[in-house]
Design a protein around this motif. Sequence first.
Motif, short mmCIF file in Angstrom:
data_model
loop_
_atom_site.label_atom_id
_atom_site.label_comp_id
_atom_site.label_asym_id
_atom_site.label_seq_id
_atom_site.Cartn_x
_atom_site.Cartn_y
_atom_site.Cartn_z
N TRP A 46 0.82 -1.21 0.00
CA TRP A 46 0.00 0.00 0.00
C TRP A 46 0.85 1.27 0.00
O TRP A 46 0.40 2.34 -0.44
CB TRP A 46 -0.97 0.02 1.18
CG TRP A 46 -0.35 0.04 2.55
CD1 TRP A 46 -0.10 -1.03 3.36
CD2 TRP A 46 0.09 1.19 3.28
NE1 TRP A 46 0.47 -0.61 4.53
CE2 TRP A 46 0.59 0.75 4.51
CE3 TRP A 46 0.09 2.56 3.01
CZ2 TRP A 46 1.10 1.62 5.47
CZ3 TRP A 46 0.60 3.43 3.95
CH2 TRP A 46 1.11 2.95 5.18
N ASN A 84 -1.59 -1.16 -2.93
CA ASN A 84 -2.44 -2.25 -2.41
C ASN A 84 -3.14 -3.00 -3.54
O ASN A 84 -4.26 -3.46 -3.41
CB ASN A 84 -3.47 -1.72 -1.40
CG ASN A 84 -4.06 -2.82 -0.54
OD1 ASN A 84 -3.33 -3.65 0.01
ND2 ASN A 84 -5.37 -2.86 -0.40
N HIS A 97 -5.20 -8.39 2.18
CA HIS A 97 -6.03 -7.21 1.89
C HIS A 97 -5.72 -6.59 0.54
O HIS A 97 -6.43 -5.69 0.09
CB HIS A 97 -5.89 -6.17 3.01
CG HIS A 97 -4.47 -5.73 3.27
ND1 HIS A 97 -3.76 -4.94 2.40
CD2 HIS A 97 -3.65 -5.97 4.32
CE1 HIS A 97 -2.57 -4.70 2.90
NE2 HIS A 97 -2.46 -5.32 4.06
N MET A 448 -10.02 1.02 -1.03
CA MET A 448 -9.03 -0.04 -0.81
C MET A 448 -7.73 0.19 -1.58
O MET A 448 -6.81 -0.63 -1.49
CB MET A 448 -9.63 -1.39 -1.22
CG MET A 448 -10.74 -1.87 -0.31
SD MET A 448 -10.17 -2.10 1.40
CE MET A 448 -9.08 -3.52 1.19
N THR A 450 -4.55 2.88 -2.44
CA THR A 450 -3.87 4.12 -2.06
C THR A 450 -3.31 4.78 -3.32
O THR A 450 -2.76 4.11 -4.19
CB THR A 450 -2.73 3.87 -1.07
OG1 THR A 450 -1.87 2.84 -1.57
CG2 THR A 450 -3.26 3.46 0.28
N TRP A 478 -1.42 -1.18 7.79
CA TRP A 478 -2.49 -1.03 6.81
C TRP A 478 -3.80 -0.59 7.44
O TRP A 478 -4.46 0.34 6.94
CB TRP A 478 -2.69 -2.33 6.03
CG TRP A 478 -3.95 -2.35 5.22
CD1 TRP A 478 -5.03 -3.17 5.38
CD2 TRP A 478 -4.27 -1.50 4.10
NE1 TRP A 478 -6.00 -2.89 4.45
CE2 TRP A 478 -5.57 -1.87 3.65
CE3 TRP A 478 -3.60 -0.46 3.46
CZ2 TRP A 478 -6.19 -1.23 2.58
CZ3 TRP A 478 -4.23 0.18 2.39
CH2 TRP A 478 -5.51 -0.22 1.96
N ASP A 479 -4.23 -1.21 8.52
CA ASP A 479 -5.52 -0.88 9.11
C ASP A 479 -5.57 0.58 9.54
O ASP A 479 -6.57 1.28 9.30
CB ASP A 479 -5.82 -1.78 10.31
CG ASP A 479 -6.08 -3.22 9.89
OD1 ASP A 479 -6.46 -3.44 8.71
OD2 ASP A 479 -5.92 -4.12 10.73
N LEU A 482 -5.60 2.81 6.46
CA LEU A 482 -6.92 2.78 5.82
C LEU A 482 -7.87 3.75 6.51
O LEU A 482 -8.57 4.54 5.86
CB LEU A 482 -7.48 1.35 5.90
CG LEU A 482 -8.68 0.99 5.04
CD1 LEU A 482 -8.35 1.14 3.56
CD2 LEU A 482 -9.13 -0.44 5.34
N SER A 483 -7.86 3.73 7.84
CA SER A 483 -8.71 4.65 8.60
C SER A 483 -8.28 6.09 8.40
O SER A 483 -9.12 6.99 8.24
CB SER A 483 -8.66 4.30 10.09
OG SER A 483 -9.13 3.00 10.32
#
Length: 492
Positions: A46, A84, A97, A448, A450, A478-479, A482-483
Amino acid sequence: MPPPVKLAIIGGGPSAFYVASRLLSLLPLKDPMSPPLRVHIYDRLWAPHGLVRYGVAPDHPEVKNCTNKFDATATDPRFRFFGNVNVGSTPMHSIPHALHLPLTSILNNYSHLLFATGCTMPTQHPAIPPSACCVSALSLVHWYTQHPSQPPPPALDKISHLTLIGQGNVSLDIARILLTSPSVLRQYDVPEHVLEVLSRSTVKHVSIVGRRGPLQAAFTTKELREMINLPEASMIPIEPTLLAPPSDVTLTRQQRRTLELLQKGSKNLPGSTPKSWSLHFYRSPASLTPPSSASASGMANLTLAHTRLDPTNSRAVLTGETSTLPTSLVVTSLGFHADPETTFFDPALRHLRSSAGRITSSEGSALKNVYASGWAANGAKGVLASTMIDAYAAASTILSDIVPSSEAVTATAPPPPEMEIAPDELLNPRPDLDALPSEIICGIKDGMITQYDDWKAIDAEEVRRGEALGKERERMGWDEALSFIALSRARP
């Protein structure tokens, strides 16, 4: 004017960015002789920049300065980055992911294609396969750089002696990280959760094993000097006879400096420090016996076959002798190869089938408008400078196909060698320049994927968080990324 060019680059490491930078600079946006051009990078990770982010040792921040050039490349409106995204025939299990994009979607949407996928798989030693007592160096590097594959942290609080197989720079990077106080590492780009594990480490000694001698060791003088100057560790002296060069050998400058450093020994006297390290030459792993339940030390036994150099070819040959090295954990650092599932992978070469920057068929002819650069094309060798030179050569090859008569081709590099090019059209000769594969459109809509603006926002936030902790940066996984991206996009 030449026809429009739409180049997809698979892989987002230094080679990919150097090729993109070169093409965009040699075909200026406002030059009426430049063809309409788009350069799109797709990366399974990502975050961009490949090994610069996920391979360079954290205490070598100066190596990462090339990202300034990559950032400048990304400002060209003809450039786009899609992170990603795993391009290939099958979904990716190590990074679940990552969005799966079939290669056919690239072929249908682009006129030119460059593979800059690198060498992402560790080379294993046949005598010591992966086990609870044996892991790859790549898993440790991915752990301390917070790679999206998320390998488990090593149980450093249960280890007193670690053995590295291989004497390249990656081995010395790992040894240096393990033998340096976390209080020193804290200023660098080392995630807090990694520092926490390092702070509980009980590693007291690191052995670094190589099958040949000091003149053949792959580490650089710079890396060796850093080991010798470690403030809290000392080197076990090497048998002087091993450091005496053969009388019929003319030493290179680096070999001479290496021997001088090894003869001088570490800054700290042996036995004067809480930690130590040693180099073991002319040794090759033969077997690894895990600790028995009755073992009080909890040590595995690494059997090492003794070797000597064959004077005709400088290869290591077995002498028939062996010795045993008790150790808590073995880490193999024997190089890398390309993923066998990558299209055009050649098992004999262990990287993609290519010649002079062009992907070739099994019969040896070049595939039209399909290229390779960097480790994907040449195998896992060289440093950033050689990667840049190779990428510029690949860019010249692409440029010679786009604008054969361009002065930019002849002025920047020797002409690429003439090759027979297969007539088959694998790609789309007339793609819509600004259209994207449908999977990418959906991935962007779903949040999903970047893009480079997302990365720059994350980059700035990581640096800001690092400054608050008195360090270079504090990374996101990543999590969290993502947020963060979702919140950034939601802001007016």
